[in-house]
Design a protein around this motif. Sequence first.
Motif, PDB file in Angstrom:
ATOM      1  N   ASP A  30       0.840  -1.184   0.000  1.00  0.00           N
ATOM      2  CA  ASP A  30       0.000   0.000   0.000  1.00  0.00           C
ATOM      3  C   ASP A  30       0.885   1.246   0.000  1.00  0.00           C
ATOM      4  O   ASP A  30       1.564   1.531   0.986  1.00  0.00           O
ATOM      5  CB  ASP A  30      -0.868  -0.049   1.270  1.00  0.00           C
ATOM      6  N   LEU A  33       0.850   3.880   2.883  1.00  0.00           N
ATOM      7  CA  LEU A  33       1.584   3.611   4.127  1.00  0.00           C
ATOM      8  C   LEU A  33       2.952   4.288   4.130  1.00  0.00           C
ATOM      9  O   LEU A  33       3.426   4.726   5.168  1.00  0.00           O
ATOM     10  CB  LEU A  33       1.784   2.103   4.310  1.00  0.00           C
ATOM     11  N   ALA A  34       3.570   4.344   2.949  1.00  0.00           N
ATOM     12  CA  ALA A  34       4.880   4.994   2.868  1.00  0.00           C
ATOM     13  C   ALA A  34       4.739   6.480   3.189  1.00  0.00           C
ATOM     14  O   ALA A  34       5.633   7.089   3.747  1.00  0.00           O
ATOM     15  CB  ALA A  34       5.477   4.806   1.482  1.00  0.00           C
ATOM     16  N   ALA A  35       3.595   7.038   2.813  1.00  0.00           N
ATOM     17  CA  ALA A  35       3.412   8.470   2.997  1.00  0.00           C
ATOM     18  C   ALA A  35       2.994   8.829   4.418  1.00  0.00           C
ATOM     19  O   ALA A  35       3.437   9.830   4.957  1.00  0.00           O
ATOM     20  CB  ALA A  35       2.365   8.983   2.010  1.00  0.00           C
ATOM     21  N   VAL A  36       2.138   8.029   5.028  1.00  0.00           N
ATOM     22  CA  VAL A  36       1.587   8.446   6.323  1.00  0.00           C
ATOM     23  C   VAL A  36       2.048   7.567   7.475  1.00  0.00           C
ATOM     24  O   VAL A  36       1.814   7.895   8.636  1.00  0.00           O
ATOM     25  CB  VAL A  36       0.036   8.470   6.300  1.00  0.00           C
ATOM     26  N   GLY A  37       2.669   6.459   7.186  1.00  0.00           N
ATOM     27  CA  GLY A  37       3.086   5.547   8.253  1.00  0.00           C
ATOM     28  C   GLY A  37       1.909   4.705   8.719  1.00  0.00           C
ATOM     29  O   GLY A  37       0.767   4.936   8.335  1.00  0.00           O
ATOM     30  N   ASP A  38       2.228   3.739   9.572  1.00  0.00           N
ATOM     31  CA  ASP A  38       1.222   2.774  10.007  1.00  0.00           C
ATOM     32  C   ASP A  38       0.237   3.364  10.995  1.00  0.00           C
ATOM     33  O   ASP A  38      -0.864   2.889  11.163  1.00  0.00           O
ATOM     34  CB  ASP A  38       1.949   1.575  10.644  1.00  0.00           C
ATOM     35  N   ALA A  40      -1.123   6.456  11.284  1.00  0.00           N
ATOM     36  CA  ALA A  40      -1.981   7.594  10.962  1.00  0.00           C
ATOM     37  C   ALA A  40      -3.456   7.197  11.072  1.00  0.00           C
ATOM     38  O   ALA A  40      -3.832   6.083  10.739  1.00  0.00           O
ATOM     39  CB  ALA A  40      -1.683   8.061   9.550  1.00  0.00           C
ATOM     40  N   VAL A  44      -6.763  10.748   7.877  1.00  0.00           N
ATOM     41  CA  VAL A  44      -5.530  11.226   7.239  1.00  0.00           C
ATOM     42  C   VAL A  44      -5.141  10.259   6.120  1.00  0.00           C
ATOM     43  O   VAL A  44      -4.778  10.661   5.016  1.00  0.00           O
ATOM     44  CB  VAL A  44      -4.387  11.312   8.287  1.00  0.00           C
ATOM     45  N   TYR A  45      -5.263   8.969   6.406  1.00  0.00           N
ATOM     46  CA  TYR A  45      -4.953   7.926   5.424  1.00  0.00           C
ATOM     47  C   TYR A  45      -5.775   8.138   4.157  1.00  0.00           C
ATOM     48  O   TYR A  45      -5.245   8.134   3.040  1.00  0.00           O
ATOM     49  CB  TYR A  45      -5.259   6.564   6.049  1.00  0.00           C
ATOM     50  N   VAL A  78       7.549  10.152  -2.047  1.00  0.00           N
ATOM     51  CA  VAL A  78       6.914  10.008  -0.750  1.00  0.00           C
ATOM     52  C   VAL A  78       7.962   9.775   0.341  1.00  0.00           C
ATOM     53  O   VAL A  78       7.879  10.316   1.437  1.00  0.00           O
ATOM     54  CB  VAL A  78       5.915   8.822  -0.798  1.00  0.00           C
ATOM     55  N   LEU A  79       8.966   8.992   0.010  1.00  0.00           N
ATOM     56  CA  LEU A  79       9.945   8.591   1.031  1.00  0.00           C
ATOM     57  C   LEU A  79      10.842   9.722   1.527  1.00  0.00           C
ATOM     58  O   LEU A  79      11.355   9.660   2.629  1.00  0.00           O
ATOM     59  CB  LEU A  79      10.832   7.465   0.503  1.00  0.00           C
ATOM     60  N   THR A  80      11.055  10.735   0.715  1.00  0.00           N
ATOM     61  CA  THR A  80      11.923  11.823   1.162  1.00  0.00           C
ATOM     62  C   THR A  80      11.152  13.132   1.285  1.00  0.00           C
ATOM     63  O   THR A  80      11.662  14.088   1.864  1.00  0.00           O
ATOM     64  CB  THR A  80      13.080  12.067   0.157  1.00  0.00           C
ATOM     65  N   GLY A  81       9.950  13.167   0.735  1.00  0.00           N
ATOM     66  CA  GLY A  81       9.165  14.392   0.779  1.00  0.00           C
ATOM     67  C   GLY A  81       9.712  15.462  -0.153  1.00  0.00           C
ATOM     68  O   GLY A  81       9.318  16.615  -0.099  1.00  0.00           O
ATOM     69  N   ALA A 295       8.729   0.417  -1.021  1.00  0.00           N
ATOM     70  CA  ALA A 295       7.670   1.206  -0.402  1.00  0.00           C
ATOM     71  C   ALA A 295       6.564   1.556  -1.393  1.00  0.00           C
ATOM     72  O   ALA A 295       5.644   2.283  -1.051  1.00  0.00           O
ATOM     73  CB  ALA A 295       8.264   2.486   0.155  1.00  0.00           C
TER      74      ALA A 295
ATOM     75  N   SER B 130       0.213  13.268   9.773  1.00  0.00           N
ATOM     76  CA  SER B 130       0.134  12.029  10.556  1.00  0.00           C
ATOM     77  C   SER B 130      -0.015  12.221  12.073  1.00  0.00           C
ATOM     78  O   SER B 130      -0.829  11.560  12.694  1.00  0.00           O
ATOM     79  CB  SER B 130       1.340  11.153  10.266  1.00  0.00           C
ATOM     80  N   ARG B 409       6.277  -3.411   4.417  1.00  0.00           N
ATOM     81  CA  ARG B 409       5.034  -2.746   4.020  1.00  0.00           C
ATOM     82  C   ARG B 409       4.032  -3.727   3.421  1.00  0.00           C
ATOM     83  O   ARG B 409       2.834  -3.516   3.460  1.00  0.00           O
ATOM     84  CB  ARG B 409       5.333  -1.593   3.073  1.00  0.00           C
ATOM     85  N   THR B 413       0.393  -4.158   4.946  1.00  0.00           N
ATOM     86  CA  THR B 413      -0.786  -3.944   4.112  1.00  0.00           C
ATOM     87  C   THR B 413      -1.786  -5.076   4.342  1.00  0.00           C
ATOM     88  O   THR B 413      -2.990  -4.859   4.480  1.00  0.00           O
ATOM     89  CB  THR B 413      -0.373  -3.883   2.619  1.00  0.00           C
ATOM     90  N   ARG B 416      -3.336  -4.736   7.893  1.00  0.00           N
ATOM     91  CA  ARG B 416      -4.337  -3.661   7.971  1.00  0.00           C
ATOM     92  C   ARG B 416      -5.634  -4.055   7.292  1.00  0.00           C
ATOM     93  O   ARG B 416      -6.691  -3.543   7.617  1.00  0.00           O
ATOM     94  CB  ARG B 416      -3.767  -2.384   7.343  1.00  0.00           C
TER      95      ARG B 416
END
Lengths: 331, 536
Positions: A30, A33-38, A40, A44-45, A78-81, A295, B130, B409, B413, B416
Amino acid sequence: MATRLVLTVLVTFLGLLLVTFFIGRVVPTDPVLAAVGDRAPAAVYERVRMELGLHLPLWQQFWIYVQKVVQGDFGTAVLTGKPVLSDIRRVFPATLELATVATLLGLIIGVPMGVFAAVHQNKWIDHVIRVLALFGHSVPVFWLGLVGLLILYAWLGVVAGPGRLDVGYFDVVDTVTGVILVDSVLAGEWEVFGNAFSHIILPAAILGYFSLAYIARMTRSFMLEQLRQEYITTARVKGMAESRVIWRHAFGNILVPLITVIALTYANLLEGSVLTETVFAWPGLGSYLTDALLAADMNAVLGATIIVGTIFIGINLLSDVLYRLVDPRAK
Amino acid sequence: MKSYATLLAAGTVALGVSALGIQGAALAATPKDTVVIAYAIDDIISLDPGESFEFSGSEAITNMYQRLIAYDPKDVTRLYGQLAETWYVGGDGKTYTFKLRKGVKFHSGNVLTAADAAYSLQRAVILNKSPGFILTQFGFNKDNVKQRIRAVDDSTLVVETAEAVAPTFFYYCMTAVVGGVVDSKEAMKHEKAGDFGNGWLKSEASAGTGPYKLVNWKPKDSFTMIRHEDHWSGDKAKTRRVVVRHIAEPAAQRLLLEKGDIDFARNLGKDDLAAVARNKDIKIQQARKGAVLYISFSQKNPNLAKPEVREALKYLIDYDAIEKNIVQGTYVVHQNFLPQGFLGAISDRPYKLDVAKAKDLLTKAGLPNGFNVTMDTRNNSPTTEIAQAIQGTFAQAGVKLEIIPGDGRQTLTKYRARNHDIYIGRWGPDYQDPHTNAETFAMNEDNGDDAKSKTLAWRNSWNIPQMTAQIKAAVREVDPKKRVAIYEAAQREFLKTSPFAIMFQQIETVAHRANVDGFEMGPSFEDNVYYGIVKK
């Protein structure tokens, strides 16, 4: 001719993007998940899922992506913004630097090794070179990297440790090309150059050893084939100096396939080498692409894929040009 | 041929000489005024306190931004003022007033006012990234936040929550990174498209009052901080510069530490730690962290839904052997959802490997010969090794565990989406209040597939209306003693009946050069502070 070339390149890119995009979308990971973490919350998700456009049909997501790429917008990783282009501008020079030094080492040592081995076929030198080449081809780079660090860095202290520079030299020279060896020369900072060189020499030598192994093996077999030809016998019968027979006649004739081998080796190294980068804490394209893939960070994956694709196409074109230079028949 | 060979030899010699010639430069120890930390920092997505929610990002932010209040890492029940001098809650239980310190300067030189504190909390609520929920759970949203969080004058901040909650709950939430106070003038100067300066703060600069300010962050490479010379306390950071380098490979960290090219190694494994512990130039430092390792059983699986099976599986884990052989120095046995160091944590340890007891329980459940089940397992260390150890002990009672390995991940996934049988995972608290773990492990308000709140209890389809009500009562309980009593009772019930086998609590172990000291480590990564680090 030029139109056809451009068309081929475009179709290649589109195919490359299409395959990467769809593979990236079907892996069971997903990307939100990389963007918001587990951790969130659901709201927000959901918002981020919409922002990433993941609620749209696949073909539409692809179409939007291609449109943006055409406008020069590769999106944000996503991983570094950070924008993918700025990420690639940061990681690619590190890989370019390492791959170039490694290929040069492989070339300088591998080619003569291959020629020596062919000339002295089945003699002890040939066996030694063949074993060395075989070793280079079969030993795991991860292991060799750690052993190299242990002996040359930790025990003997003749090279520097992991990383591109010692901390004392961080941010001393301005980033112009991103290749520290070049930037330090441009800035006239020889101490930084020396430090960067001491850091790059071991990972480059290890990567170079792997290229060397391949280049030497291929050079040997190309040379053996040439040395069996009648024109070589004729040249020798005519009393031509042996060095001239080998380097001018035989070697001259293996240049075309050899360029292909070297170009492919270089292109492979330019993709980045995840394991070497990990052991040597080298912030290059390989680990960037792998992390992004794991990710499902598709903007980063596609951006890096375009770069790798460009490298391959570019190097292919370059080797075409070189063929024409070394082989009069191709003109 | 000769000329080529000569050229080659000359080249090789030149290369060797130059490599040897630069060894002096290469082997310089870390500079005296700089502390170098090797750490896997590839989890950082943002360095904005309103957005960051990752371990190493939180640690970096703690050193650059300060909160209104904080807790003492050595005694978390003791709260102290960081930027607030005093604070109190009104008689309605909803209105909190903070009186701020005077003369505090941001990294820019701007003076802190209550307007900055209000702005910082407002932006975190409106951005709603987040960690935003840590604040929005008190009823703030983008429409009401400017009324409910406001500066009354230059030094007074008032915060009104939607309903009365346990004041400790509110205070602990304010100690989280998301409560970091941002220089509003600087952030607004760099605002783009109404982002409250998020684009700038996430990667380019810091705008806090903390002992260090950001020089640069190169993702997956390093971040560098330099001392904030004008720190309000007068007690500025001991070391001028801190460089944190991303070095993922533990063996590389160890070599660098042994050579003195780094001062701290943060990710050494069990074997590396054992080796460096024998080195007189290196010292080891440890702190209990809030993260717990657990396995959980989906209640969608009919076998795992049987209470006797759940209990039997808890008796089929060799907690002590795993600690000793796999995670020594990085985790210790802990069996409750509240980690040690949290308000209300208990240290009950009723479970140990007891195959006979497990077999009895399985027989009672109608499964005397065991059953087959799968476990989704992240393919990293020590998760894989722990999974294999569990596989071995489960088999002793006939439970055939199939390990399904996957990237982190991927397994997440699946978890979840509630598509697992057993999941092995790690959970770190979001803030220092017990509600953070109590909520996720022991609350499930709606067990439907489209539930709004998808806690860990929900992911395991554990339908618990009674325990949910109990945890909700705890968060509203004003009397701290009664609140603690509720959590203690809930944990004992959880231990017995839940589909979670909590196994270990994390210990953070850091190896550092003996000439470096003063790194403070607390129960959360948000408590790891650099300002006291000195180099002799």
